[in-house]
Motif scaffolding. Structure first.
Motif, PDB file in Angstrom:
ATOM      1  N   PRO A  74       0.830  -1.204   0.000  1.00  0.00           N
ATOM      2  CA  PRO A  74       0.000   0.000   0.000  1.00  0.00           C
ATOM      3  C   PRO A  74       0.868   1.259   0.000  1.00  0.00           C
ATOM      4  O   PRO A  74       2.026   1.220   0.401  1.00  0.00           O
ATOM      5  N   GLY A  75       0.314   2.371  -0.460  1.00  0.00           N
ATOM      6  CA  GLY A  75       1.070   3.609  -0.492  1.00  0.00           C
ATOM      7  C   GLY A  75       0.484   4.587  -1.494  1.00  0.00           C
ATOM      8  O   GLY A  75      -0.475   4.290  -2.194  1.00  0.00           O
ATOM      9  N   LYS A  76       1.096   5.751  -1.573  1.00  0.00           N
ATOM     10  CA  LYS A  76       0.524   6.829  -2.393  1.00  0.00           C
ATOM     11  C   LYS A  76       0.633   6.536  -3.888  1.00  0.00           C
ATOM     12  O   LYS A  76      -0.102   7.122  -4.688  1.00  0.00           O
ATOM     13  N   HIS A  77       1.579   5.626  -4.282  1.00  0.00           N
ATOM     14  CA  HIS A  77       1.734   5.313  -5.698  1.00  0.00           C
ATOM     15  C   HIS A  77       0.996   4.039  -6.100  1.00  0.00           C
ATOM     16  O   HIS A  77       1.125   3.578  -7.233  1.00  0.00           O
ATOM     17  N   CYS A  78       0.233   3.471  -5.170  1.00  0.00           N
ATOM     18  CA  CYS A  78      -0.438   2.198  -5.439  1.00  0.00           C
ATOM     19  C   CYS A  78      -1.428   2.336  -6.593  1.00  0.00           C
ATOM     20  O   CYS A  78      -1.461   1.514  -7.498  1.00  0.00           O
ATOM     21  N   GLU A  79      -2.246   3.369  -6.572  1.00  0.00           N
ATOM     22  CA  GLU A  79      -3.242   3.556  -7.625  1.00  0.00           C
ATOM     23  C   GLU A  79      -2.711   4.407  -8.773  1.00  0.00           C
ATOM     24  O   GLU A  79      -3.102   4.214  -9.914  1.00  0.00           O
ATOM     25  N   SER A  80      -1.825   5.355  -8.483  1.00  0.00           N
ATOM     26  CA  SER A  80      -1.345   6.254  -9.535  1.00  0.00           C
ATOM     27  C   SER A  80      -0.434   5.537 -10.513  1.00  0.00           C
ATOM     28  O   SER A  80      -0.387   5.874 -11.686  1.00  0.00           O
ATOM     29  N   CYS A  81       0.308   4.559 -10.052  1.00  0.00           N
ATOM     30  CA  CYS A  81       1.182   3.751 -10.908  1.00  0.00           C
ATOM     31  C   CYS A  81       2.308   4.587 -11.505  1.00  0.00           C
ATOM     32  O   CYS A  81       2.112   5.338 -12.457  1.00  0.00           O
ATOM     33  N   GLU A  82       3.489   4.438 -10.967  1.00  0.00           N
ATOM     34  CA  GLU A  82       4.647   5.171 -11.460  1.00  0.00           C
ATOM     35  C   GLU A  82       5.238   4.486 -12.691  1.00  0.00           C
ATOM     36  O   GLU A  82       4.851   3.392 -13.078  1.00  0.00           O
ATOM     37  N   GLY A  83       6.239   5.147 -13.284  1.00  0.00           N
ATOM     38  CA  GLY A  83       6.871   4.615 -14.490  1.00  0.00           C
ATOM     39  C   GLY A  83       7.753   3.411 -14.210  1.00  0.00           C
ATOM     40  O   GLY A  83       7.969   3.026 -13.053  1.00  0.00           O
ATOM     41  N   LEU A  84       8.285   2.831 -15.268  1.00  0.00           N
ATOM     42  CA  LEU A  84       9.083   1.611 -15.146  1.00  0.00           C
ATOM     43  C   LEU A  84      10.304   1.818 -14.260  1.00  0.00           C
ATOM     44  O   LEU A  84      10.598   0.991 -13.390  1.00  0.00           O
ATOM     45  N   GLY A  85      11.037   2.917 -14.447  1.00  0.00           N
ATOM     46  CA  GLY A  85      12.246   3.155 -13.656  1.00  0.00           C
ATOM     47  C   GLY A  85      11.959   3.261 -12.179  1.00  0.00           C
ATOM     48  O   GLY A  85      12.692   2.722 -11.350  1.00  0.00           O
ATOM     49  N   HIS A  86      10.876   3.963 -11.825  1.00  0.00           N
ATOM     50  CA  HIS A  86      10.482   4.117 -10.423  1.00  0.00           C
ATOM     51  C   HIS A  86      10.137   2.750  -9.823  1.00  0.00           C
ATOM     52  O   HIS A  86      10.600   2.407  -8.724  1.00  0.00           O
ATOM     53  N   GLN A  87       9.352   1.969 -10.553  1.00  0.00           N
ATOM     54  CA  GLN A  87       8.959   0.653 -10.046  1.00  0.00           C
ATOM     55  C   GLN A  87      10.160  -0.290  -9.951  1.00  0.00           C
ATOM     56  O   GLN A  87      10.238  -1.116  -9.034  1.00  0.00           O
ATOM     57  N   GLU A  88      11.099  -0.172 -10.867  1.00  0.00           N
ATOM     58  CA  GLU A  88      12.299  -1.000 -10.788  1.00  0.00           C
ATOM     59  C   GLU A  88      13.135  -0.659  -9.566  1.00  0.00           C
ATOM     60  O   GLU A  88      13.722  -1.557  -8.948  1.00  0.00           O
ATOM     61  N   SER A  89      13.192   0.611  -9.197  1.00  0.00           N
ATOM     62  CA  SER A  89      13.923   0.996  -7.987  1.00  0.00           C
ATOM     63  C   SER A  89      13.305   0.329  -6.763  1.00  0.00           C
ATOM     64  O   SER A  89      14.014  -0.165  -5.878  1.00  0.00           O
ATOM     65  N   SER A  90      11.980   0.296  -6.727  1.00  0.00           N
ATOM     66  CA  SER A  90      11.288  -0.343  -5.599  1.00  0.00           C
ATOM     67  C   SER A  90      11.492  -1.853  -5.610  1.00  0.00           C
ATOM     68  O   SER A  90      11.748  -2.467  -4.571  1.00  0.00           O
ATOM     69  N   LEU A  91      11.388  -2.452  -6.788  1.00  0.00           N
ATOM     70  CA  LEU A  91      11.556  -3.897  -6.902  1.00  0.00           C
ATOM     71  C   LEU A  91      12.983  -4.299  -6.546  1.00  0.00           C
ATOM     72  O   LEU A  91      13.212  -5.305  -5.867  1.00  0.00           O
ATOM     73  N   ARG A  92      13.937  -3.504  -6.973  1.00  0.00           N
ATOM     74  CA  ARG A  92      15.347  -3.790  -6.661  1.00  0.00           C
ATOM     75  C   ARG A  92      15.595  -3.728  -5.157  1.00  0.00           C
ATOM     76  O   ARG A  92      16.354  -4.535  -4.612  1.00  0.00           O
ATOM     77  N   CYS A  93      14.937  -2.792  -4.497  1.00  0.00           N
ATOM     78  CA  CYS A  93      15.084  -2.666  -3.044  1.00  0.00           C
ATOM     79  C   CYS A  93      14.565  -3.917  -2.347  1.00  0.00           C
ATOM     80  O   CYS A  93      15.185  -4.436  -1.415  1.00  0.00           O
ATOM     81  N   ALA A  94      13.415  -4.419  -2.798  1.00  0.00           N
ATOM     82  CA  ALA A  94      12.841  -5.635  -2.206  1.00  0.00           C
ATOM     83  C   ALA A  94      13.749  -6.836  -2.449  1.00  0.00           C
ATOM     84  O   ALA A  94      13.957  -7.669  -1.557  1.00  0.00           O
ATOM     85  N   LEU A  95      14.294  -6.928  -3.649  1.00  0.00           N
ATOM     86  CA  LEU A  95      15.196  -8.040  -3.972  1.00  0.00           C
ATOM     87  C   LEU A  95      16.463  -7.977  -3.106  1.00  0.00           C
ATOM     88  O   LEU A  95      16.984  -9.007  -2.674  1.00  0.00           O
ATOM     89  N   GLU A  96      16.952  -6.769  -2.858  1.00  0.00           N
ATOM     90  CA  GLU A  96      18.128  -6.610  -1.998  1.00  0.00           C
ATOM     91  C   GLU A  96      17.846  -7.123  -0.591  1.00  0.00           C
ATOM     92  O   GLU A  96      18.701  -7.759   0.028  1.00  0.00           O
ATOM     93  N   GLU A  97      16.653  -6.849  -0.082  1.00  0.00           N
ATOM     94  CA  GLU A  97      16.322  -7.332   1.256  1.00  0.00           C
ATOM     95  C   GLU A  97      16.276  -8.855   1.280  1.00  0.00           C
ATOM     96  O   GLU A  97      16.703  -9.484   2.263  1.00  0.00           O
ATOM     97  N   ALA A  98      15.768  -9.453   0.208  1.00  0.00           N
ATOM     98  CA  ALA A  98      15.743 -10.913   0.135  1.00  0.00           C
ATOM     99  C   ALA A  98      17.158 -11.484   0.158  1.00  0.00           C
ATOM    100  O   ALA A  98      17.410 -12.530   0.773  1.00  0.00           O
TER     101      ALA A  98
END
Length: 394
Positions: A74-98
């Motif tokens: 959940p969050g402020k970008h959940c419905e607005s949907c950011e661009g590919l680069g923004h989402q990749e930064s978030s996905l990369r962060c999650a992968l780093e935690e894994a």
């Protein structure tokens, strides 16, 4: 499938604990029933074995990390949907935690596509659809963008719509208190070091509500970054990599420029009616006249330049042809049309082509050694300034 979060204070109507209990119970019963129907003579009470990525994982020794069924939710970008680069930064962060926690990451099975960045016609504009139907129509399958087996060489991943994920959910029900831990605001260090988390099968992370990547606050410290910015672009799905290889083969020896214009050039008027922008030199620096001036010492005349840009004005870059041979992805529609279903896939192919160039010139500097069209910072300074359209010597 989202995992409802346990509330530490008062219960929230959107995620009550009984929903989690019923959900996991239903999955456990369905999985147990399917196991009994498909297996002869097996013991349904035996510890389940999970198999994926061509490896076998025993549920009592392998652990999983779940951040949600949509990036930045959940969050402020959940419905607005950011661009590919923004989402990749978030996905990369999650992968780093894994990686840090030595867990398998449960990846969202779909990525939303921002309509600003898409013109391939897959977006559903009807008002007579449910939110889930609208989500399905305005998103694409994660494995249509990325090669999950390739990613799993670095950090194991499974999709949240896979049978393996339902197996994990079923197993978490059988493990009781060692099944699931719902965490919000817990530091990565605590998740790694504290035994109360290390023994849990599934960590259900509620990430920062601004964006997932806010969990990786030390990104300016490059020694602390486990996955570089180039990681996910290089993990493109095989069909996208194959298309890029074919185009690069046809280009031969070439240079490349990424020219970001479009949405980032937005202006607004101040109280005196004067236009202001967050990137005062970008419009100027990405125009052909100034590109010719900027790249003169980097790219010799006569070279082939592949241009990737979100500029929609026809023939906008044609003035560059006085010195260079120009190539665009549109020149290779025979290769791309059977493969590309949305602009995210197209951009992923273009990024591979850009990275394969002899000389690659970016819009902004991302490292000190990068060549760039502008000296304006990529990061939003939040300072609105008057645009500058002149440059001495050009």
């Amino acid at each position: 499938m989202a995992i409802p979060k346990l509330s530490r204070t008062k219960p929230k109507s959107r995620s009550p604990i009984w929903v989690l209990t019923i959900t996991i119970s239903a999955i456990a019963l369905l999985y147990l029933f399917s196991s009994l129907m498909s297996t002869t003579g097996s013991n349904p009470l035996q510890t389940p074995i999970l198999q994926f990525n061509n490896r076998v994982y025993h549920s009592d020794s392998d652990k999983f990390l779940y951040w949600g069924n949509r990036i930045d939710c959940p969050g402020k970008h959940c419905e607005s949907c950011e661009g590919l680069g923004h989402q990749e930064s978030s996905l990369r962060c999650a992968l780093e935690e894994a990686i840090v926690l030595k867990r398998t990451f449960v990846m969202p099975s779909r990525m939303c596509i921002n309509p600003i960045h898409n013109n391939k016609g897959i977006l559903h504009h009807s008002d007579n659809v449910t939110s889930e139907e609208r989500w399905a129509a305005s998103s694409c399958a994660m494995d249509s963008l990325y090669d999950l087996d390739l990613i799993s060489n670095k950090v194991p991943v499974i999709l949240d719509n896979s049978k393996k994920w339902f197996q994990v959910m079923s197993t978490s029900m059988k493990l009781g208190s060692r099944g699931v831990a719902h965490v919000e605001g817990v530091s990565r260090a605590d998740l790694k070091e504290k035994s109360q988390y290390s023994k849990i099968l599934l960590i259900n992370r509620t990430a920062n509500h601004l964006s997932w990547f806010m969990e990786c606050k030390d990104r300016n410290n490059r020694s602390a970054v486990l996955l570089p910015h180039s990681y996910l672009p290089s993990m493109a799905a095989k069909k996208l990599r194959d298309a890029a290889e074919k185009i690069m083969s046809l280009l031969g020896d070439y240079d490349a420029i990424h020219v970001r214009r479009g949405d980032i050039l937005k202006t607004r008027k101040d109280r005196f009616g004067v236009d202001r922008t967050l990137h005062p030199h970008l419009d100027r620096d990405t125009r052909p006249q100034f590109i010719l001036c900027r790249i003169a010492d980097w790219v010799p005349p006569g070279r082939t330049i592949f241009i990737a840009s979100n500029e929609r004005t026809p023939n906008f870059f044609s003035p560059l042809s006085v010195r260079y041979k120009l190539a665009y992805s549109s020149n290779y529609s025979r290769i791309l049309d059977p493969v590309v279903e949305n602009n995210y896939q197209l951009f992923m192919i273009e990024r591979l082509i850009l990275a394969g160039a002899k000389t690659y010139i970016k819009t902004y500097k991302e490292t000190d050694t990068d060549l760039s069209l502008t000296d304006d910072p990529k990061k939003n300074t939040k300072i609105w300034q008057e645009p500058v359209y002149t440059k001495e010597g050009c």
